[in-house]
Design a protein around this motif. Structure first.
Motif, PDB file in Angstrom:
ATOM      1  N   ASP A 262       0.817  -1.213   0.000  1.00 51.50           N
ATOM      2  CA  ASP A 262       0.000   0.000   0.000  1.00 51.50           C
ATOM      3  C   ASP A 262       0.849   1.260   0.000  1.00 51.50           C
ATOM      4  O   ASP A 262       0.555   2.222  -0.717  1.00 51.50           O
ATOM      5  N   LEU A 263       1.914   1.270   0.797  1.00 51.67           N
ATOM      6  CA  LEU A 263       2.750   2.465   0.849  1.00 51.67           C
ATOM      7  C   LEU A 263       3.501   2.670  -0.461  1.00 51.67           C
ATOM      8  O   LEU A 263       3.656   3.807  -0.929  1.00 51.67           O
ATOM      9  N   GLU A 267       3.287   5.972  -2.815  1.00 54.74           N
ATOM     10  CA  GLU A 267       4.450   6.724  -3.288  1.00 54.74           C
ATOM     11  C   GLU A 267       4.416   6.891  -4.807  1.00 54.74           C
ATOM     12  O   GLU A 267       4.979   7.841  -5.350  1.00 54.74           O
ATOM     13  N   THR A 432      -1.292  16.506   6.839  1.00 53.34           N
ATOM     14  CA  THR A 432      -1.426  15.548   5.740  1.00 53.34           C
ATOM     15  C   THR A 432      -2.513  15.933   4.758  1.00 53.34           C
ATOM     16  O   THR A 432      -2.358  15.779   3.546  1.00 53.34           O
ATOM     17  N   ASP A 525      -3.879  13.709  13.393  1.00 50.26           N
ATOM     18  CA  ASP A 525      -2.737  14.436  12.847  1.00 50.26           C
ATOM     19  C   ASP A 525      -2.577  15.788  13.526  1.00 50.26           C
ATOM     20  O   ASP A 525      -1.475  16.176  13.926  1.00 50.26           O
ATOM     21  N   ALA A 553      -2.512   4.663   3.720  1.00 53.30           N
ATOM     22  CA  ALA A 553      -1.083   4.440   3.935  1.00 53.30           C
ATOM     23  C   ALA A 553      -0.363   5.747   4.247  1.00 53.30           C
ATOM     24  O   ALA A 553       0.476   5.807   5.162  1.00 53.30           O
ATOM     25  N   ALA A 554      -0.691   6.805   3.495  1.00 53.72           N
ATOM     26  CA  ALA A 554      -0.044   8.095   3.738  1.00 53.72           C
ATOM     27  C   ALA A 554      -0.415   8.639   5.115  1.00 53.72           C
ATOM     28  O   ALA A 554       0.436   9.144   5.853  1.00 53.72           O
ATOM     29  N   LEU A 556      -1.521   6.952   7.832  1.00 56.02           N
ATOM     30  CA  LEU A 556      -1.008   6.136   8.931  1.00 56.02           C
ATOM     31  C   LEU A 556       0.502   6.266   9.075  1.00 56.02           C
ATOM     32  O   LEU A 556       1.027   6.246  10.197  1.00 56.02           O
ATOM     33  N   ARG A 557       1.209   6.401   7.964  1.00 60.09           N
ATOM     34  CA  ARG A 557       2.654   6.618   8.077  1.00 60.09           C
ATOM     35  C   ARG A 557       2.943   7.926   8.804  1.00 60.09           C
ATOM     36  O   ARG A 557       3.811   7.983   9.683  1.00 60.09           O
ATOM     37  N   GLY A 558       2.195   8.976   8.450  1.00 60.10           N
ATOM     38  CA  GLY A 558       2.395  10.250   9.125  1.00 60.10           C
ATOM     39  C   GLY A 558       2.099  10.172  10.608  1.00 60.10           C
ATOM     40  O   GLY A 558       2.839  10.721  11.440  1.00 60.10           O
ATOM     41  N   ALA A 560       2.130   7.379  12.528  1.00 58.83           N
ATOM     42  CA  ALA A 560       3.124   6.523  13.181  1.00 58.83           C
ATOM     43  C   ALA A 560       4.424   7.277  13.424  1.00 58.83           C
ATOM     44  O   ALA A 560       5.065   7.121  14.476  1.00 58.83           O
ATOM     45  N   ALA A 561       4.806   8.121  12.450  1.00 56.58           N
ATOM     46  CA  ALA A 561       6.042   8.897  12.601  1.00 56.58           C
ATOM     47  C   ALA A 561       5.955   9.888  13.753  1.00 56.58           C
ATOM     48  O   ALA A 561       6.987  10.291  14.312  1.00 56.58           O
TER      49      ALA A 561
END
Length: 677
Positions: A262-263, A267, A432, A525, A553-554, A556-558, A560-561
């Motif tokens: 997904d990520l 991208e 985001t 966020d 994906a975008a 959740l990545r943000g 998680a970071a």
């Protein structure tokens, strides 16, 4: 000067393209029995009407039964598609654009339990996370058969009237042979780059022999997998030179990345929240390595970036595919000097994610895209001027005002707050999803240019509406967060209260998401951005359950970071004050087991209750009692019923004033309601 370069003609072999802007191949999932019938055709014809140089149809068009469709692709594995191809190509050519079709064998990038339930194929038995199949390792007989399938499909495209075809390598079977991530063979198709390119070159030989020297051949290839162990930039440049040396290829379409999860997909097909056009330099390196024309598409959503790509020498042709889903008349507006009137692609990601969820693509804020059979992109005046009153200045109300004004009506819009935009004011919080404000920004600009009477800071009552002597009243008042119906529910704050700044929260925050859509992600966020410790809790088996792979994906990545914690399969059971904190009890939705959290604040996203008091006040006074003919709406006809002869006006409510949905639903409600008034 830069725009002039973008609008310059380009010579592609024998074909003169009228400018440098292309719509690249994609699968909008408008397919019917594997064919591009009227919905599919009209979607592409609209881009041709709008001035595009070339539209490339048939994203991932399958050539064989062991490459089944998993996101609504065409099927060119038999001759039944040829008449539909001819109808489409005649339509596109009739509006002055060139048209090509992409063909592919998806290899492992599909599903074994769909279509005819045949094993998927691959160079090696390496599973892809995104599509989850373990492929059969191809035998020589499989390879020979697939080569024949490519040449037969190419012949069907030629007979269908296309100017050329594009062979898709990137991440599909040809690219799987090329990439060391997926090719672990020890025969003449594995090991060295030359061996891994063997199948691609054999396919090109067979296709060129089938279609002759004058049919255009494009290759969509990887410029850099940007992944450890994958194809490097040097590998891809060498592969491009081999394609050029074959003498068969007329155009290279460059991508980058490895969309195997997904990520990786996010991208590659970028939603908002990720940098735009990140792979121009990748395309530029391939352009330096070969003398073939270069096309590139990847997050190029605006004219400035497209102009830079061409004028800066990175590419010869620029793909603006999602930008033309947002506005298929982008090129025509640019040529007329109306760049500011172009409806922008803001990266909502709704188009891509719907396809990956098995649904037809729609643009998040252009309701006519994909509905060309019933909704127009160019709205004409009706010839009879009417008075339209709209209550609510969110995206639905603004679209109703825009469409009504274009129809030539006298439009008044009441908005209770001091600014337009509605929930998009909140949706643009955090980092985001900040670009979502572009939807409101364009609508506000349009209604202002069209002379709509905008009355802010006006909480409209029935008498205010009646004073305008309206012919049509549109209630677009949206919704409001309802109460949380659990013990201690009054201790929780709504996401609206947090995003609007009405309440301030600090410390440790539990964010409960009942819905699984963007609002909770935006709230998390914004909270995490301000340094709160956030735990995102969902009753669903996955976080952000209703979002597709790229936007989730975008997001959740943000999160998680930023240290956000994630908990699934739990619902709020009760809240209780404990000194200056809140004890939240969570119930496991499968086992019923209770667990506890001690937090400083609880924030809840659990949907909206329609704000419909004004609608119900006006309903008895209307011709149609607020009712709409659904069949008429669906078929693009005037939807108003006359249920009482002494009514004073027609009445409708749209968007969240009916039921909580999303931006696209509100805009669609508005357009199909007002476009026939």
């Amino acid at each position: 000067m830069f725009v002039a370069k973008l609008l310059d003609p380009f010579q592609l072999k024998h074909l003169t393209l009228r400018n440098r802007i292309v719509s690249t191949s994609h699968a909008p999932n408008y397919v019917e029995d594997g064919h591009p019938r009227d919905r599919y055709r009209l979607y592409h014809e609209e881009k041709a009407k709008g001035g595009v140089a070339m539209t490339m149809i048939g994203g991932s068009t399958n050539i064989a039964p062991d490459s089944p469709s998993v996101f609504g692709q065409l099927y060119a594995g038999d001759d039944s598609i040829i008449p539909w191809f001819r109808k489409l190509t005649d339509g596109v050519h009739g509006h002055g654009a060139a048209v090509m079709c992409q063909i592919t064998h998806m290899g492992r990038r599909t599903a074994w339990d769909d279509g005819h339930w045949l094993p998927v194929l691959g160079p090696s038995g390496v599973r892809e996370r995104a599509h989850r199949a373990f492929p059969k390792v191809m035998e020589q007989e499989d390879i020979d058969r697939v080569i024949g399938d490519f040449s037969a499909a190419a012949r069907r495209c030629q007979e269908g009237g296309f100017d050329g075809i594009e062979l898709l390598s990137h991440s599909h079977l040809l690219g799987q042979f090329l990439s060391p991530l997926t090719n672990q063979r020890d025969d003449s198709y594995g090991g060295t780059l030359e061996n891994r390119m063997r199948l691609t070159l054999q396919v090109l030989d067979a296709v060129r022999a089938e279609v002759g020297p004058d049919f255009l051949l494009s290759m969509r290839i990887t410029g850099d997998e940007l992944t450890s162990g994958g194809l490097s930039a040097a590998d891809c440049a060498a592969a491009a030179r081999m394609l050029e040396d074959s003498g068969h290829v007329d155009l290279l379409n460059i991508l980058a990345g490895a969309p195997y999860d997904d990520l990786g997909l996010a991208e590659w097909v970028r939603p908002m929240g990720l940098p735009a056009a990140p792979h121009l330099t990748v395309a530029g390196r391939i352009r330096e390595a070969v003398s073939l024309p270069i096309l590139h598409a990847g997050g190029i959503a605006d004219i400035a970036t497209a102009s830079h790509a061409v004028s800066g020498g990175y590419v010869d042709l620029v793909g603006m595919t999602r930008a033309q889903m947002a506005d298929p008349h982008l090129v025509a507006k640019l040529a007329r000097g109306e760049e500011e009137r172009i409806r922008p692609c803001v990266g909502l990601g709704y188009c891509v994610d719907r396809v990956n969820q098995g649904k037809p693509a729609v643009c998040g804020h252009n309701a006519a895209t994909g509905r060309e059979q019933v909704l127009p992109h160019v709205i004409r005046a009706s010839g009879t001027r009417k008075k339209v009153v709209i209550v609510g200045g969110g995206p639905g109300g603004l679209e109703a005002a825009r469409v009504s004004a274009l129809r030539g009506h006298d439009v008044v819009l009441f908005e209770a707050s001091d600014r337009l935009g509605g929930q998009l004011v909140l949706a643009a919080k955090g980092t985001t999803r900040r670009q979502v404000w572009g939807v409101a920004d364009w609508l506000i600009s349009e209604v202002s240019a069209l002379g709509v009477d905008l009355r802010l800071n006006t909480y409209a009552e029935a008498e205010d509406v009646l004073a305008e002597a309206p012919d049509l009243v549109v209630i677009a008042t949206g919704g409001w967060p309802g109460p949380l119906a659990i013990p201690g529910g009054e201790l929780a704050h709504s996401s609206w209260e947090v995003l609007s700044g009405e309440v301030r929260v600090s410390g440790k925050v539990l964010l409960f998401d009942e819905i699984g859509d963007h609002p909770a992600a935006v709230t998390a966020d914004a909270l995490a951005e301000d340094g709160r410790g956030v735990e995102l809790v969902s009753p669903d088996r996955t976080l952000l359950h209703d979002l597709g792979p790229t936007t989730s994906a975008a997001a959740l990545r943000g999160l998680a970071a930023k240290g956000t914690g994630f908990t699934c399969l739990h619902e709020l059971h009760s809240l209780a004050r404990e000194e200056n904190r809140i004890r939240a009890r969570l119930r496991h939705v499968l086992t019923g087991e209770i667990s506890e959290r001690l937090v400083d604040h609880v924030v809840v996203e659990h949907g909206l209750v329609p704000m419909d008091d004004l609608y119900h006040c006006l309903k008895p006074l209307s011709h149609n009692l607020g009712q709409l003919d659904h069949n008429a709406l669906i078929h693009g006809e005037a939807p108003f019923k006359n249920l009482q002869a002494d009514g004073q006006f027609h009445l409708a409510r749209i968007g969240d004033a009916v039921a909580g949905r999303n931006v696209h639903a509100a805009i669609l409600d508005a357009m199909r309601l007002c476009v026939r008034v």
